[in-house]
Write a protein that holds these residues in place. Structure first.
Motif, PDB file in Angstrom:
ATOM      1  N   GLN A 218       0.792  -1.224   0.000  1.00  0.00           N
ATOM      2  CA  GLN A 218       0.000   0.000   0.000  1.00  0.00           C
ATOM      3  C   GLN A 218       0.832   1.286   0.000  1.00  0.00           C
ATOM      4  O   GLN A 218       0.391   2.300  -0.524  1.00  0.00           O
ATOM      5  CB  GLN A 218      -0.929   0.013   1.222  1.00  0.00           C
ATOM      6  N   VAL A 219       2.010   1.268   0.605  1.00  0.00           N
ATOM      7  CA  VAL A 219       2.788   2.502   0.742  1.00  0.00           C
ATOM      8  C   VAL A 219       3.628   2.738  -0.500  1.00  0.00           C
ATOM      9  O   VAL A 219       4.278   1.819  -1.017  1.00  0.00           O
ATOM     10  CB  VAL A 219       3.682   2.448   1.997  1.00  0.00           C
TER      11      VAL A 219
ATOM     12  N   GLU B 123      -0.146   6.557   0.918  1.00  0.00           N
ATOM     13  CA  GLU B 123      -0.940   5.381   0.578  1.00  0.00           C
ATOM     14  C   GLU B 123      -1.808   5.634  -0.646  1.00  0.00           C
ATOM     15  O   GLU B 123      -2.496   4.740  -1.124  1.00  0.00           O
ATOM     16  CB  GLU B 123      -1.813   4.965   1.770  1.00  0.00           C
TER      17      GLU B 123
ATOM     18  N   CYS C  35       0.485  12.388  -0.361  1.00  0.00           N
ATOM     19  CA  CYS C  35       0.620  12.142   1.072  1.00  0.00           C
ATOM     20  C   CYS C  35      -0.351  13.046   1.825  1.00  0.00           C
ATOM     21  O   CYS C  35      -0.878  14.021   1.261  1.00  0.00           O
ATOM     22  CB  CYS C  35       2.059  12.406   1.519  1.00  0.00           C
TER      23      CYS C  35
END
Length: 255
Positions: A107-108, A119, A123
């Motif tokens: 996810q990151v 994600e 940001c």
């Protein structure tokens, strides 16, 4: 058939040495004492070599975990062993840690604007309309943002370079996100025109070189400032080094 005598030399057998040292005594205590020792009592202290089982799968998995933990920055062999055995003893914790690692990997991603961790496309800081978009603070890595945010003083945006200039290590301007910073400044909308860039690279040789290089690039475009450096709050003057004292004197201000 090869026979082995159960004495001090038993611990030098390849199958025994294959067991990770931190857990060797525990593994030997599980299978060697239960099986091999009993067989030896019936053969005048001798046991057949085939009686030594191979390294248990659990021990192999534990060693693999220690090896992977030891690859993390700042984690040595001993610390990796302590972490591994903590995880093995803590019920449910390995699964939670594995789930968090998988979630981060899936996810990151880097923010498309400032290259901090995100994600989604942006940001949380870049997506926050309340932030001052006329001010950009340049840092080397995403983790450098956290102490600036905890200060509750800076309300602008950030730009993550992804490192610092280091010709010795082969890190050139093209390896950092300097071109993206220049493009971000030049292509900013009129109502979000960048007025000041704060260089918050680390006060090291590479950090100072990076700050100087960026300052030369941006000097004709925006106001460029550098984070102040000097004596820390609560520190003693007698323990400060010459460079720190010199910078504190150069950056002095009226009160």
């Amino acid at each position: 058939m090869t026979w082995l005598r159960v004495d001090d030399r038993f611990g030098q057998h390849p199958k025994v040495l294959a067991i990770p040292k931190p857990i060797r005594s525990h593994v030997i205590g599980v299978w060697a004492l239960a099986g091999c020792w009993c067989a030896a009592t019936e053969n005048d202290g001798l046991i057949p070599e085939y009686a030594l089982p191979d390294l248990p799968k659990a021990a192999q998995a534990a060693e693999e975990l220690v090896r992977e933990l030891g690859r993390l920055p700042g984690i040595g062999r001993r610390t990796a062993v302590r972490l591994a055995f903590h995880l093995l003893r803590a019920e449910g914790e390995p699964a939670r840690l594995a789930g968090a690692l998988v979630a981060v990997a899936e996810q990151v991603r880097p923010c498309s604007r400032c290259f901090a961790l995100a994600e989604g496309e942006l940001c949380p800081i870049c997506a926050d309309a309340r932030r001052d978009r006329h001010l950009i603070c340049v840092v080397e890595a995403p983790q450098d943002i956290d102490p600036l945010e905890r200060s509750a003083t800076f309300r602008g945006l950030y730009h993550v370079l992804g490192g610092a200039l280091s010709p010795i290590d082969g890190v050139d301007p093209g390896d950092l996100r300097i071109a993206e910073l220049v493009r971000r400044i030049d292509e900013a909308p009129r109502d979000e025109r960048v007025e000041e860039v704060i260089l918050a690279t680390n006060p090291t040789m590479t950090g100072e070189a990076t700050a100087g290089y960026i300052a030369n690039l941006l000097r004709d475009r925006v106001r460029v400032t550098r984070l102040a450096s000097g004596l820390p709050v609560g520190g003693d003057l007698e323990f400060a080094d010459e460079v720190t004292v010199g910078r504190a004197l150069s950056g002095r201000r009226e009160i």
